[in-house]
Design a protein around this motif. Structure first.
Motif, PDB file in Angstrom:
ATOM      1  N   GLN A  74      -9.087   4.750  15.504  1.00  0.00           N
ATOM      2  CA  GLN A  74      -9.136   3.416  14.897  1.00  0.00           C
ATOM      3  C   GLN A  74      -8.295   3.361  13.619  1.00  0.00           C
ATOM      4  O   GLN A  74      -7.587   2.375  13.373  1.00  0.00           O
ATOM      5  N   GLU A  75      -8.361   4.412  12.820  1.00  0.00           N
ATOM      6  CA  GLU A  75      -7.550   4.468  11.603  1.00  0.00           C
ATOM      7  C   GLU A  75      -6.064   4.509  11.959  1.00  0.00           C
ATOM      8  O   GLU A  75      -5.242   3.871  11.291  1.00  0.00           O
ATOM      9  N   LEU A  76      -5.727   5.245  13.000  1.00  0.00           N
ATOM     10  CA  LEU A  76      -4.343   5.306  13.463  1.00  0.00           C
ATOM     11  C   LEU A  76      -3.867   3.936  13.933  1.00  0.00           C
ATOM     12  O   LEU A  76      -2.754   3.507  13.621  1.00  0.00           O
ATOM     13  N   ASP A  77      -4.716   3.237  14.675  1.00  0.00           N
ATOM     14  CA  ASP A  77      -4.380   1.882  15.127  1.00  0.00           C
ATOM     15  C   ASP A  77      -4.048   0.979  13.937  1.00  0.00           C
ATOM     16  O   ASP A  77      -3.085   0.214  13.975  1.00  0.00           O
ATOM     17  N   LYS A  78      -4.840   1.066  12.881  1.00  0.00           N
ATOM     18  CA  LYS A  78      -4.601   0.235  11.694  1.00  0.00           C
ATOM     19  C   LYS A  78      -3.266   0.581  11.039  1.00  0.00           C
ATOM     20  O   LYS A  78      -2.528  -0.313  10.617  1.00  0.00           O
ATOM     21  N   LEU A  79      -2.967   1.868  10.957  1.00  0.00           N
ATOM     22  CA  LEU A  79      -1.689   2.280  10.359  1.00  0.00           C
ATOM     23  C   LEU A  79      -0.505   1.800  11.193  1.00  0.00           C
ATOM     24  O   LEU A  79       0.500   1.318  10.649  1.00  0.00           O
ATOM     25  N   ILE A  80      -0.622   1.934  12.507  1.00  0.00           N
ATOM     26  CA  ILE A  80       0.461   1.485  13.385  1.00  0.00           C
ATOM     27  C   ILE A  80       0.630  -0.031  13.282  1.00  0.00           C
ATOM     28  O   ILE A  80       1.748  -0.542  13.218  1.00  0.00           O
ATOM     29  N   TYR A  81      -0.494  -0.740  13.210  1.00  0.00           N
ATOM     30  CA  TYR A  81      -0.431  -2.192  13.052  1.00  0.00           C
ATOM     31  C   TYR A  81       0.261  -2.562  11.739  1.00  0.00           C
ATOM     32  O   TYR A  81       1.119  -3.447  11.694  1.00  0.00           O
ATOM     33  N   MET A  91       0.821  -1.185   0.000  1.00  0.00           N
ATOM     34  CA  MET A  91       0.000   0.000   0.000  1.00  0.00           C
ATOM     35  C   MET A  91       0.871   1.257   0.000  1.00  0.00           C
ATOM     36  O   MET A  91       0.619   2.169  -0.758  1.00  0.00           O
ATOM     37  N   TYR A  92       1.873   1.297   0.854  1.00  0.00           N
ATOM     38  CA  TYR A  92       2.768   2.455   0.921  1.00  0.00           C
ATOM     39  C   TYR A  92       4.090   2.098   0.256  1.00  0.00           C
ATOM     40  O   TYR A  92       4.563   0.975   0.363  1.00  0.00           O
ATOM     41  N   GLN A  93       4.701   3.069  -0.412  1.00  0.00           N
ATOM     42  CA  GLN A  93       5.950   2.853  -1.126  1.00  0.00           C
ATOM     43  C   GLN A  93       7.117   2.612  -0.171  1.00  0.00           C
ATOM     44  O   GLN A  93       8.013   1.850  -0.475  1.00  0.00           O
ATOM     45  N   SER A  94       7.083   3.264   0.973  1.00  0.00           N
ATOM     46  CA  SER A  94       8.215   3.141   1.890  1.00  0.00           C
ATOM     47  C   SER A  94       7.742   3.286   3.330  1.00  0.00           C
ATOM     48  O   SER A  94       6.624   3.727   3.594  1.00  0.00           O
ATOM     49  N   THR A  95       8.626   2.927   4.228  1.00  0.00           N
ATOM     50  CA  THR A  95       8.353   3.085   5.651  1.00  0.00           C
ATOM     51  C   THR A  95       8.163   4.554   5.988  1.00  0.00           C
ATOM     52  O   THR A  95       7.304   4.905   6.792  1.00  0.00           O
ATOM     53  N   LYS A  96       8.937   5.411   5.338  1.00  0.00           N
ATOM     54  CA  LYS A  96       8.821   6.849   5.595  1.00  0.00           C
ATOM     55  C   LYS A  96       7.420   7.354   5.238  1.00  0.00           C
ATOM     56  O   LYS A  96       6.843   8.138   5.991  1.00  0.00           O
ATOM     57  N   GLU A  97       6.875   6.917   4.125  1.00  0.00           N
ATOM     58  CA  GLU A  97       5.515   7.331   3.745  1.00  0.00           C
ATOM     59  C   GLU A  97       4.504   6.868   4.785  1.00  0.00           C
ATOM     60  O   GLU A  97       3.579   7.611   5.139  1.00  0.00           O
ATOM     61  N   LEU A  98       4.672   5.657   5.262  1.00  0.00           N
ATOM     62  CA  LEU A  98       3.766   5.122   6.278  1.00  0.00           C
ATOM     63  C   LEU A  98       3.892   5.917   7.574  1.00  0.00           C
ATOM     64  O   LEU A  98       2.889   6.276   8.191  1.00  0.00           O
ATOM     65  N   LEU A  99       5.118   6.226   7.980  1.00  0.00           N
ATOM     66  CA  LEU A  99       5.323   7.024   9.190  1.00  0.00           C
ATOM     67  C   LEU A  99       4.741   8.429   9.034  1.00  0.00           C
ATOM     68  O   LEU A  99       4.172   8.983   9.975  1.00  0.00           O
ATOM     69  N   ASP A 100       4.860   9.002   7.849  1.00  0.00           N
ATOM     70  CA  ASP A 100       4.266  10.311   7.586  1.00  0.00           C
ATOM     71  C   ASP A 100       2.743  10.250   7.713  1.00  0.00           C
ATOM     72  O   ASP A 100       2.120  11.142   8.294  1.00  0.00           O
ATOM     73  N   GLU A 101       2.155   9.191   7.185  1.00  0.00           N
ATOM     74  CA  GLU A 101       0.702   9.024   7.271  1.00  0.00           C
ATOM     75  C   GLU A 101       0.273   8.823   8.727  1.00  0.00           C
ATOM     76  O   GLU A 101      -0.761   9.342   9.162  1.00  0.00           O
ATOM     77  N   ASN A 146      11.072   4.539  17.157  1.00  0.00           N
ATOM     78  CA  ASN A 146       9.914   5.195  16.558  1.00  0.00           C
ATOM     79  C   ASN A 146       8.727   5.216  17.518  1.00  0.00           C
ATOM     80  O   ASN A 146       8.004   6.203  17.603  1.00  0.00           O
ATOM     81  N   TYR A 147       8.523   4.137  18.255  1.00  0.00           N
ATOM     82  CA  TYR A 147       7.434   4.094  19.221  1.00  0.00           C
ATOM     83  C   TYR A 147       7.647   5.144  20.315  1.00  0.00           C
ATOM     84  O   TYR A 147       6.727   5.865  20.681  1.00  0.00           O
ATOM     85  N   LYS A 148       8.863   5.238  20.812  1.00  0.00           N
ATOM     86  CA  LYS A 148       9.169   6.233  21.841  1.00  0.00           C
ATOM     87  C   LYS A 148       8.937   7.646  21.314  1.00  0.00           C
ATOM     88  O   LYS A 148       8.418   8.504  22.022  1.00  0.00           O
ATOM     89  N   GLN A 149       9.294   7.880  20.057  1.00  0.00           N
ATOM     90  CA  GLN A 149       9.069   9.192  19.461  1.00  0.00           C
ATOM     91  C   GLN A 149       7.575   9.483  19.361  1.00  0.00           C
ATOM     92  O   GLN A 149       7.137  10.604  19.600  1.00  0.00           O
ATOM     93  N   MET A 150       6.774   8.479  19.013  1.00  0.00           N
ATOM     94  CA  MET A 150       5.332   8.677  18.916  1.00  0.00           C
ATOM     95  C   MET A 150       4.745   9.047  20.270  1.00  0.00           C
ATOM     96  O   MET A 150       3.901   9.923  20.372  1.00  0.00           O
TER      97      MET A 150
END
Length: 79
Positions: free
Chosen positions: A38-45, A1-11, A64-68
């Motif tokens: 709920q949408e955030l939970d799905k993205l993090i998952y 779905m996402y091109q890279s981890t960075k795109e996913l983290l941005d989302e 990354n979790y600590k930063q969040m």
């Protein structure tokens, strides 16, 4: 779905900001805030699943979790 981890983290960051803004405006239990949560939970998952089975990236996940957690505004976290 996402091109890279960075795109996913941005989302993830964008969705977190929407959720926080919604909580400030409408409260923690509003329909919009709950939906964003709920949408955030799905993205993090999805992000966590992208590292499943790759033990080399475990420190990156922890960082990354600590930063969040640190980004979450203090006034919204009431224990």
């Amino acid at each position: 779905m996402y091109q890279s981890t960075k795109e996913l983290l941005d989302e993830i960051q964008k969705k977190r900001e929407k959720m926080i803004d919604s909580a400030k405006m409408s409260g923690f239990t509003s329909d919009d805030t709950v939906r964003y949560s709920q949408e955030l939970d799905k993205l993090i998952y999805e992000y966590q699943c992208s590292f499943q089975g790759d033990n080399r990236k475990t420190p990156e996940i922890r960082t990354n979790y600590k930063q969040m957690i640190l980004i979450w505004p203090k006034q919204l976290v009431k224990v």
